[in-house]
Design a protein around this motif. Structure first.
Motif, PDB file in Angstrom:
ATOM      1  N   LEU A   1      -2.403  -3.756   3.383  1.00  0.00           N
ATOM      2  CA  LEU A   1      -1.444  -4.053   2.321  1.00  0.00           C
ATOM      3  C   LEU A   1      -0.432  -5.053   2.850  1.00  0.00           C
ATOM      4  CD1 LEU A   1      -0.771  -0.504   0.847  1.00  0.00           C
ATOM      5  CD2 LEU A   1      -2.630  -2.071   0.354  1.00  0.00           C
ATOM      6  N   ASP A   2      -0.108  -6.036   2.047  1.00  0.00           N
ATOM      7  CA  ASP A   2       0.798  -7.097   2.458  1.00  0.00           C
ATOM      8  C   ASP A   2       1.646  -7.499   1.261  1.00  0.00           C
ATOM      9  OD1 ASP A   2       0.390 -10.338   4.118  1.00  0.00           O
ATOM     10  OD2 ASP A   2       2.058  -8.924   4.013  1.00  0.00           O
ATOM     11  N   GLU A   3       2.775  -8.144   1.549  1.00  0.00           N
ATOM     12  CA  GLU A   3       3.696  -8.660   0.523  1.00  0.00           C
ATOM     13  C   GLU A   3       4.111  -7.548  -0.436  1.00  0.00           C
ATOM     14  OE1 GLU A   3       1.509 -13.022   0.496  1.00  0.00           O
ATOM     15  OE2 GLU A   3       2.231 -12.165  -1.382  1.00  0.00           O
TER      16      GLU A   3
ATOM     17  N   SER B   1       6.944  -6.177   7.110  1.00  0.00           N
ATOM     18  CA  SER B   1       5.759  -6.043   7.944  1.00  0.00           C
ATOM     19  C   SER B   1       4.574  -5.667   7.069  1.00  0.00           C
ATOM     20  CB  SER B   1       5.982  -4.994   9.034  1.00  0.00           C
ATOM     21  OG  SER B   1       6.375  -3.768   8.451  1.00  0.00           O
ATOM     22  N   HIS B   2       3.405  -5.600   7.684  1.00  0.00           N
ATOM     23  CA  HIS B   2       2.177  -5.328   6.976  1.00  0.00           C
ATOM     24  C   HIS B   2       1.763  -3.885   7.194  1.00  0.00           C
ATOM     25  CE1 HIS B   2       2.125  -9.657   6.781  1.00  0.00           C
ATOM     26  NE2 HIS B   2       2.124  -9.713   8.103  1.00  0.00           N
ATOM     27  N   LEU B   3       0.969  -3.383   6.284  1.00  0.00           N
ATOM     28  CA  LEU B   3       0.516  -1.997   6.323  1.00  0.00           C
ATOM     29  C   LEU B   3      -0.986  -1.952   6.586  1.00  0.00           C
ATOM     30  CD1 LEU B   3       2.461  -0.415   3.342  1.00  0.00           C
ATOM     31  CD2 LEU B   3       2.713   0.170   5.734  1.00  0.00           C
ATOM     32  N   ARG B   4      -1.368  -0.998   7.406  1.00  0.00           N
ATOM     33  CA  ARG B   4      -2.778  -0.768   7.697  1.00  0.00           C
ATOM     34  C   ARG B   4      -3.069   0.709   7.492  1.00  0.00           C
ATOM     35  NH1 ARG B   4      -5.380   0.998  12.370  1.00  0.00           N
ATOM     36  NH2 ARG B   4      -7.577   0.399  12.527  1.00  0.00           N
ATOM     37  N   LEU B   5      -3.997   1.015   6.614  1.00  0.00           N
ATOM     38  CA  LEU B   5      -4.351   2.394   6.269  1.00  0.00           C
ATOM     39  C   LEU B   5      -5.802   2.627   6.665  1.00  0.00           C
ATOM     40  CD1 LEU B   5      -2.677   2.512   2.742  1.00  0.00           C
ATOM     41  CD2 LEU B   5      -1.771   3.466   4.846  1.00  0.00           C
ATOM     42  N   PRO B   6      -6.039   3.199   7.855  1.00  0.00           N
ATOM     43  CA  PRO B   6      -7.432   3.358   8.307  1.00  0.00           C
ATOM     44  C   PRO B   6      -8.081   4.646   7.861  1.00  0.00           C
ATOM     45  CG  PRO B   6      -5.944   3.919  10.082  1.00  0.00           C
ATOM     46  CD  PRO B   6      -5.074   3.530   8.917  1.00  0.00           C
ATOM     47  N   GLU B   7      -7.375   5.507   7.104  1.00  0.00           N
ATOM     48  CA  GLU B   7      -7.921   6.823   6.776  1.00  0.00           C
ATOM     49  C   GLU B   7      -8.337   6.937   5.322  1.00  0.00           C
ATOM     50  OE1 GLU B   7      -4.950   6.467   8.296  1.00  0.00           O
ATOM     51  OE2 GLU B   7      -3.462   6.706   6.717  1.00  0.00           O
ATOM     52  N   MET B   8      -8.566   5.839   4.643  1.00  0.00           N
ATOM     53  CA  MET B   8      -8.945   5.875   3.239  1.00  0.00           C
ATOM     54  C   MET B   8     -10.458   6.050   3.109  1.00  0.00           C
ATOM     55  SD  MET B   8      -6.353   5.638   1.207  1.00  0.00           S
ATOM     56  CE  MET B   8      -7.140   5.102  -0.280  1.00  0.00           C
ATOM     57  N   ALA B   9     -10.881   7.211   2.628  1.00  0.00           N
ATOM     58  CA  ALA B   9     -12.298   7.471   2.406  1.00  0.00           C
ATOM     59  C   ALA B   9     -12.733   6.884   1.071  1.00  0.00           C
ATOM     60  CB  ALA B   9     -12.578   8.971   2.443  1.00  0.00           C
TER      61      ALA B   9
END
Length: 1422
Positions: free
Chosen positions: A244-246, A344-352
């Motif tokens: 996710l960005d902006e 800052s930017h968001l990183r979501l690695p747990e999305m099934a």
């Protein structure tokens, strides 16, 4: 599969007792409980006799015996039928596994099992009965707690319901209480044991939630076919990583006002609690935080990431200019500092990849007390006590299943509704003040860009991916992800300030210790260059000082080798002046005042009577209308007579006294699907007599004119139109459409000047009050504002307002109230005879399924008869072949008889009898007038005729043999031909299915041939499902049904004797409408429009060919085009033979009528289609929260032509039903550009060419105070002649605008010529300025004097003008003064009704009307 909202609403958990939450947290333990069977007669004999269809199920809940508190969620097993076997003990087999995990390892925590029975009463209603309950001990008081034995256990059951456990007299041990009575011979067999295999699923399963193994939580793979228990050995789904960005958050009405109200309410709450006086300076905002995490409907999969938000203006000041441009382009929905920005930017690695997984956003505010008087800040321990986050808003985003990247805009939510954080949220605006669409905007929005790959964010390399840890001790709480410096040229757009975590975040760390594994080193980072922020991402909050030690220095950019690259197109939107839909012609109005009603009644307008000849009851336009479709359909009066009565057209009180007022007017509009209507010219009759009228509530009434000269008719005033909408007019099934049209649409009425043919303005009247709702008749009177819209030139509106953030107002569009239209609407019900085909039911043509079984058959008759043979008769009259077939008649030698019209088909019986009689009479006369010479000649002629007939018979025989096969095949094709009628409207896809049956015993590959481009085959299964859902069909849908062969016809495979439903849709964008001129004619009732719109009937043919080219079926479609409602009318005046380029701005998508209810905050795609193929109509996708514009490009014709076309707007992907239909009128005018100065006359000449006849014409202008013509009045225009039309322009205000000039034939009221005068006015040079002060209100005004000195040495004549003649009048409009002398100018300033400031310009012009000097007088009204 269930989506997030369904899972979240169905799994609301009751938290444990607050005293349990204060105890030290322990490790959570997983359990498996298998409920095997029930033994004993649980159901009483009385219930067995009363209830039928008996079933039984179990309910399990967690209960805290110590605090008498139920918590978690009650789990319910699958229902089992009660079928007692004879001579066997009653037993109900369950075998259902139940799983849960809890950290409340205390003997007082038990599971309560309730046995419930359900059945049907004799009256058919359902009833549930509690048959007993048992207490299942989870933890033991011994040291081996929890229980580890896996052997079967027997649970005793007690009478009553579990609510008995809430009784205060029940103390431990409960099983030994005298208040509980056990049920004899009844027990539950079960096993309970720890289940460590459930620990990997702890992130997906909240504590104290009972779930069945047959219904796994979202995020787990389903069980294999052999083992239906998915939680016995849970398998996690492979997660996806979303970026996710902006991220921008917008609060209503602005960020400053929102936070000010929040602080005031918090201080007020503290004061009510006794914490101190209500001082708004006692609290300040320490930080604004955004918590983002993955949620599977049951709970957060991992602890949400905590990010710091900053106002947009702070980001713009701190960052570089390039990033400021990026922020400005991405946050156009906010202006100023209304947006909160995530740096800052968001990183979501747990999305099934599960529909129940969603991303939850929580906006929190952390408050603190300001620093002391000496400037010292509070200590960290004090901040820890104050660093309590307040949740103010939240939002949920479900990733689209097919999109890998894109943008999203979500409405922020708040208030008392349940939220994922299970906490109280700050209030939202009151629900009763706005509609649902406005409330979503008032609560705020969050917008962001999303992507499945890190490549979607070139300025953010992918951080190292963390593993999903199966251990129960690995509940990580990832903090805000850092912003590592990018290794590319996009480093200038990255944030140089980092996450920006503060001490309040560190003080809000969780009390329980959290441990995590070190993250794997990323292969994308060079060795030894990994910033400390990457390590800080996986550190716990207890080591919080690491968050402030991240390396924030950007990586230096190393330029690479010079490589030739393809130029990339930048995102660019053509700048046009956007016109907001609804802003240019949506007038306002209401109920007329009592003074106006009294004047209207005294004028003598005819009353509107109902079917019983009684006056119609009137309703107020301010009363709300409750639309009940059932009432409209159940109305016995099925005929509706809609009456439009035009009463008066009045001037507004704000009008200037010198403003011209039309002498006659006429109206144009279109009601429902009747043809567009144009009323005759109506004269405006002054009520108070000549010279006495002034602007008031009612000034002019409408009177019909008699003759071409516009004299008033002697009949009653006003003009009535009646539209009869009854079963004879409505198509079958159309009655409910007409009711919805009245409930949702508004009627737009254009008001035209009857003499100048210029548009005065437009008014919109809602039709909802015409719904009778079971009443015999209803009428409503409106007083509507007639608005005139002026469009400025595109080249003159390129200002900052075009690109200003959040700008959705019309640019270059000015709306002026021209007058008040008094209009009465009525709906009179009439009884109608009950017909066999009722308009409220759907006919076969609307059932959407056409069967090939209904094909016709050949009933005999001539094979050469044009068209299908008559079905109602078996007798066919014999006809001559020469009269039937024109090709055969051309080959025959016998000439046709005198007076014959040649070959024709299917002559009527009366014509044949007449011809036979004429032949007999001709033969009798020839016999009577015959002589001997005539007899010999007749014999020769008869022999010649016989020879010709013999040759004709030979030709006929040969022709019949040659065409016999063709005609027999044509007749046999009638047996496989099906006829169907469609009623098509503009832009609407008429969907139907053709049930094609293979009549052969062998398979066939059927080729489908279409002869009409507007008829198409639905080949996409997704579009097929969408159209079937809209039509309410339940026939099957097949994937890959057709074989597509490029430009060739599609093919379909059919098995022997198989029937397949083939989907078609007919959609047309071409329109041909007839106009109705409502002028009274002889033999017709005045004001009664025609019923038929004279729209041509269209035909289409579908041919189904099998193997070998043999036809299997033929579908003949007859399309009856129907007029359509118009939602918006745009009228543009443009120079001739040029291109019109306009941008029409759409309102928010959820405000469009008929828009679908989709994902919250997700704007659907917008598509447009135009009825004219020569007009370019398109829309472009914009960023989240950005307004949508529809771009039009149309070529105008020669003056004074008018081009009409329609634009259909869709919000569905398949363009099935338009949500808006616009009608666009493009008037082509001759353009004349004039550059002038305010107050100074500019002169030009126009060439006026005559027509083929002599005409008496007159010139009219839309601004007669600024533009004058010479010759004045009526003058003769000779045929084919050329005459100069002299035009003088003296503008009163600066700027660019359009002025219309029409030359009209005064005898026939026809437009001869038309010009569009484009004014570009410059302000004058002001030489002197004055200021006076006057009293506002009804005063006498003020007399003032100023002096002017002639600067020339000789005598000069001057003229005086003012830009506000309503406020300033001169004693003398012209004067002469000798050289060097001074002249005193006497002026009178008129009073103003309102207080304020006005600037009045005084123009002193010479004898040629050129400006010498300009004075400015500032008038202050107090």
């Amino acid at each position: 599969m269930r989506d997030w909202h369904q899972v979240f609403e169905q799994n609301v958990l009751v938290p444990p007792h607050p005293h349990r939450a204060r105890q030290p947290a322990k490790e959570s333990t997983a359990f498996q409980c298998v409920l095997k069977w029930l033994d004993g007669p649980l159901i009483k004999q009385g219930a067995l006799e009363v209830l039928s269809e008996l079933g039984c199920h179990l309910r399990v809940s967690l209960f805290d015996v110590t605090y008498r508190h139920f918590f978690g969620r009650t789990w319910r097993s699958t229902a089992r039928p009660l079928e007692p076997l004879p001579r066997q003990p009653p037993r109900i087999v369950l075998n259902e596994p139940v799983y849960f995990h809890t950290s409340l390892s205390h003997p007082g925590i038990v599971a309560v099992v309730e046995v419930a029975a359900h059945g049907r009463r004799p009256d058919g209603t359902l009833q549930s009965l509690s048959c007993g309950f048992g207490i299942l001990r989870i933890f033991s008081s011994k040291t081996e707690s929890p229980r580890s034995a896996s052997q079967d256990r027997r649970l005793r059951l007690y009478h009553g319901t579990p609510r008995a456990l809430l009784h205060p007299q029940l103390q431990e041990p409960i099983e030994q209480s005298k208040h509980l009575t056990a049920i004899e011979s009844c027990s539950l067999q079960y096993t309970l044991q720890p289940h460590p295999a459930l620990e990997p699923a702890f992130p997906l399963l909240p504590e104290n939630l009972l779930v069945s193994g047959f219904q796994p939580p979202p995020g787990l793979l389903p069980a294999s076919r052999d083992a239906g228990d998915a939680l016995r050995k849970p398998r996690l789904q492979k997660p996806d990583t979303w970026y996710l960005d902006e991220v921008f958050l917008t609060l209503y009405p602005s960020l400053e006002k929102f936070e000010e109200e929040l602080l005031e309410l918090l201080v007020s709450d503290h004061f009510r609690e006794g914490d101190g006086p209500p001082d708004s300076s006692a609290l300040e905002i320490a930080e604004r935080r955004l918590c983002v995490g993955a949620h599977n409907g049951l709970g957060f999969v991992q602890r949400p990431q905590v990010m710091v938000l900053v106002p947009e203006m702070d980001v713009a000041l701190a960052r570089s200019a390039s990033f400021s441009r990026k922020v400005g382009s991405s946050s156009k929905s906010s202006s100023g500092s209304q947006a909160l920005v995530l740096r800052s930017h968001l990183r979501l690695p747990e999305m099934a990849p599960d529909p129940a997984f969603a991303v939850v956003f929580q906006l929190e505010y952390v408050l603190s007390r300001p620093a002391g008087v000496d400037g010292t800040a509070a200590p960290v321990t004090a901040l820890a006590g104050l660093a309590r986050p307040y949740t103010v808003r939240w939002a949920v985003w479900q990733p689209p299943p097919d999109a890998g990247s894109g943008s999203a805009t979500l409405p922020l939510q708040g208030g008392i509704r349940p939220n994922p954080a299970r906490c109280l949220v700050y209030k939202v605006p009151p629900a009763g003040m706005s509609s649902e669409e406005v409330r979503q905007v008032e609560s705020g929005t969050v917008q962001f860009q999303f992507s499945l790959s890190p490549d979607g964010h070139p300025d953010s390399p992918a951080p190292p991916r963390a593993e999903r840890r199966p251990s129960r001790r690995t509940h990580t709480a990832p903090a805000s992800p850092p912003v590592p410096p990018p290794p590319g040229p996009a480093a200038s757009q990255a944030s140089p300030m980092g996450p920006g975590l503060s001490l309040s975040q560190l003080a809000a760390s969780p009390p329980s210790p959290m441990r995590c594994r070190p993250a794997k080193p990323s292969s994308q980072q060079p060795t030894g260059s990994e910033p400390a922020g990457t390590q800080a991402q996986e550190r716990p909050l207890e080591g919080g000082i690491v968050h402030l030690e991240a390396d924030l220095s950007p990586t230096p950019v190393v330029p690479g080798p010079c490589v030739a690259e393809q130029l990339q197109e930048l995102p660019f939107t053509p700048v046009h002046a956007p016109i907001v839909v609804g802003a240019q012609a949506r007038s306002t109005g209401g109920q007329p005042s009592r003074a106006s009603l009294a004047l209207l009644q005294a004028a003598g307008f005819p009353e509107i009577l109902d079917a019983s000849q009684q006056p119609v009851a009137a309703v107020s336009p301010a009363d709300p209308v409750k639309f009940n479709p059932q009432k409209e359909e159940a109305d016995r009066l099925r005929g509706n007579e809609v009456v439009l009565q035009f009463l008066a057209f009045s001037r507004v009180p704000q009008d200037e006294p010198g403003t011209p007022w039309p002498r006659t007017v006429y109206f144009t509009f279109q009601f429902y699907r009747f043809p567009p209507a144009t009323t005759p010219r109506l004269q405006l009759l002054l009520l108070d007599g000549p010279g006495k009228g002034r602007p008031g509530p009612l000034t002019h009434v409408l009177v019909p004119t008699a003759g071409h000269h516009g004299a008033a008719d002697a009949g009653p005033p006003g003009f009535q139109l009646r539209f009869r909408v009854d079963p004879a007019f409505l198509r079958p099934g159309e009655r409910r459409w007409f009711a919805r049209y009245l409930a949702a649409q508004s009627l737009q009425v254009d008001v035209w000047d009857g003499d100048s043919l210029l548009l005065v303005g437009s008014a919109a009247v809602p039709l909802q009050h015409l719904l009778r709702q079971g009443r015999p008749a209803v009428q409503v009177s409106h007083e509507l504002e007639v608005l005139a819209t002026e469009y400025e030139q595109d080249a003159m509106v390129l200002s900052g307002a075009v690109t200003a953030p959040g700008s959705v107002r019309p640019i270059g569009v000015h709306t002026v109230v021209k007058g008040l239209l008094h209009l009465t609407l009525a709906n009179v019900g009439h009884p109608c005879e009950q017909s066999g085909r009722e308009a409220g039911t759907l006919p076969p043509s609307r059932l959407r399924v056409i069967s090939s079984e209904g094909a016709g058959r050949f009933d005999g008759g001539s094979l050469l008869t044009r068209g299908a043979p008559r079905r109602e008769k078996s007798v066919v009259q014999a006809q001559k072949l020469a009269e039937v077939d024109s090709e055969l008649a051309a080959m025959l030698f016998t000439p046709p008889p005198p007076g014959s019209k040649g070959p024709r088909g299917a002559a009527q019986e009366g014509d044949a009898v007449r011809r036979r009689k004429l032949e007999r009479m001709r033969a009798v006369r020839a016999q009577e007038a015959g002589s001997e010479w005539g007899g010999r000649r007749s014999v020769l002629a008869e022999q010649n005729v016989r020879a010709q007939h013999a040759r004709d018979l030979q030709v006929i025989a040969a022709y019949r043999e040659r065409t016999k096969a063709q005609h027999i095949a044509s007749a046999l094709s009638l047996a496989i031909t099906v006829e169907h009628t469609l009623y098509a409207t503009l832009g609407t896809a008429e969907f139907f299915e053709f049930a094609l049956r293979n009549p052969h015993n062998s398979p066939h590959t059927v080729t489908i041939e279409l002869d009409n481009p507007e008829l198409s085959l639905v080949v996409d299964s997704r579009e097929w499902r969408h159209l079937k859902a809209a039509a309410g069909l339940h026939t099957p849908v097949e994937e890959d049904m057709f074989r597509l062969r490029g430009g060739l016809a599609p093919q379909l495979f059919l098995r022997p004797r198989e029937t397949a439903h083939i989907p078609f849709k007919y959609q047309t964008f071409s329109v041909a409408q007839a106009s109705a001129d409502l002028r009274p004619e002889k033999g017709t009732e005045p004001g009664s429009p025609g019923r038929d719109s004279a729209m041509p009937t269209r035909h289409a043919k579908v041919l189904f060919r099998g193997d070998g080219g043999q036809p299997l079926a033929v579908l003949l479609l007859t399309v009856q085009p129907q007029p359509h409602p118009v939602d918006q009318v745009f009228r543009f005046y443009h120079p001739e033979l040029t291109f019109l380029k306009k941008a029409i701005r759409l309102p928010p998508w959820h405000l469009l009528p008929g828009a679908p209810v989709g994902m919250p905050g997700e704007a659907p795609p917008v598509h447009v289609r135009c009825s004219d193929p020569h007009v370019i109509c398109e829309t472009q996708s914009t960023g989240p929260g950005e307004p949508r514009d529809v771009f039009l490009k149309a070529a105008s014709g020669p003056s004074p032509d008018v081009k009409d076309f329609f634009v259909a707007v869709y919000v569905d992907r398949w363009l099935a039903v338009p949500v808006q239909i616009w009608q666009v009128h493009l008037h082509a005018l001759q353009r004349v550009d004039v550059s002038c100065v305010v107050g100074q006359r500019a002169r030009l000449s126009l060439v006026l060419r005559g027509t083929q006849a002599l005409r008496n014409v007159r010139a009219f202008t839309s601004h007669p105070q600024e533009l004058t013509t010479e010759p004045k009045g009526v003058f003769a225009l000779p045929p084919h002649g050329v005459q100069d039309l002299h035009v003088g322009v003296r503008p009163r205000r600066a700027g660019s605008r359009f002025v219309h000039l029409n030359v009209v034939d005064v005898d026939f009221h026809q437009l001869v010529a038309s010009w569009l005068v484009c004014l570009s006015c410059r302000p004058p040079l002001i030489s002197k300025a004055f200021e006076i002060t006057m009293a506002a209100g009804e005063g006498k005004g003020a007399h003032k004097q100023i002096t002017y000195t002639n600067p020339y040495p000789f005598r000069r004549a001057y003229r005086l003008h003012s830009d506000h003649p309503d406020l300033l009048q001169f004693t003398e409009d012209s004067f002469q003064v000798a050289g060097g002398e001074t002249y005193t100018i006497d002026m009178r300033f008129a009073p103003s009704r309102r207080a304020g400031e006005r600037e009045v310009l005084i123009h002193i012009n010479d004898h040629e009307d050129k400006n010498e000097e300009t004075f400015c007088v500032k008038v202050i009204y107090r």
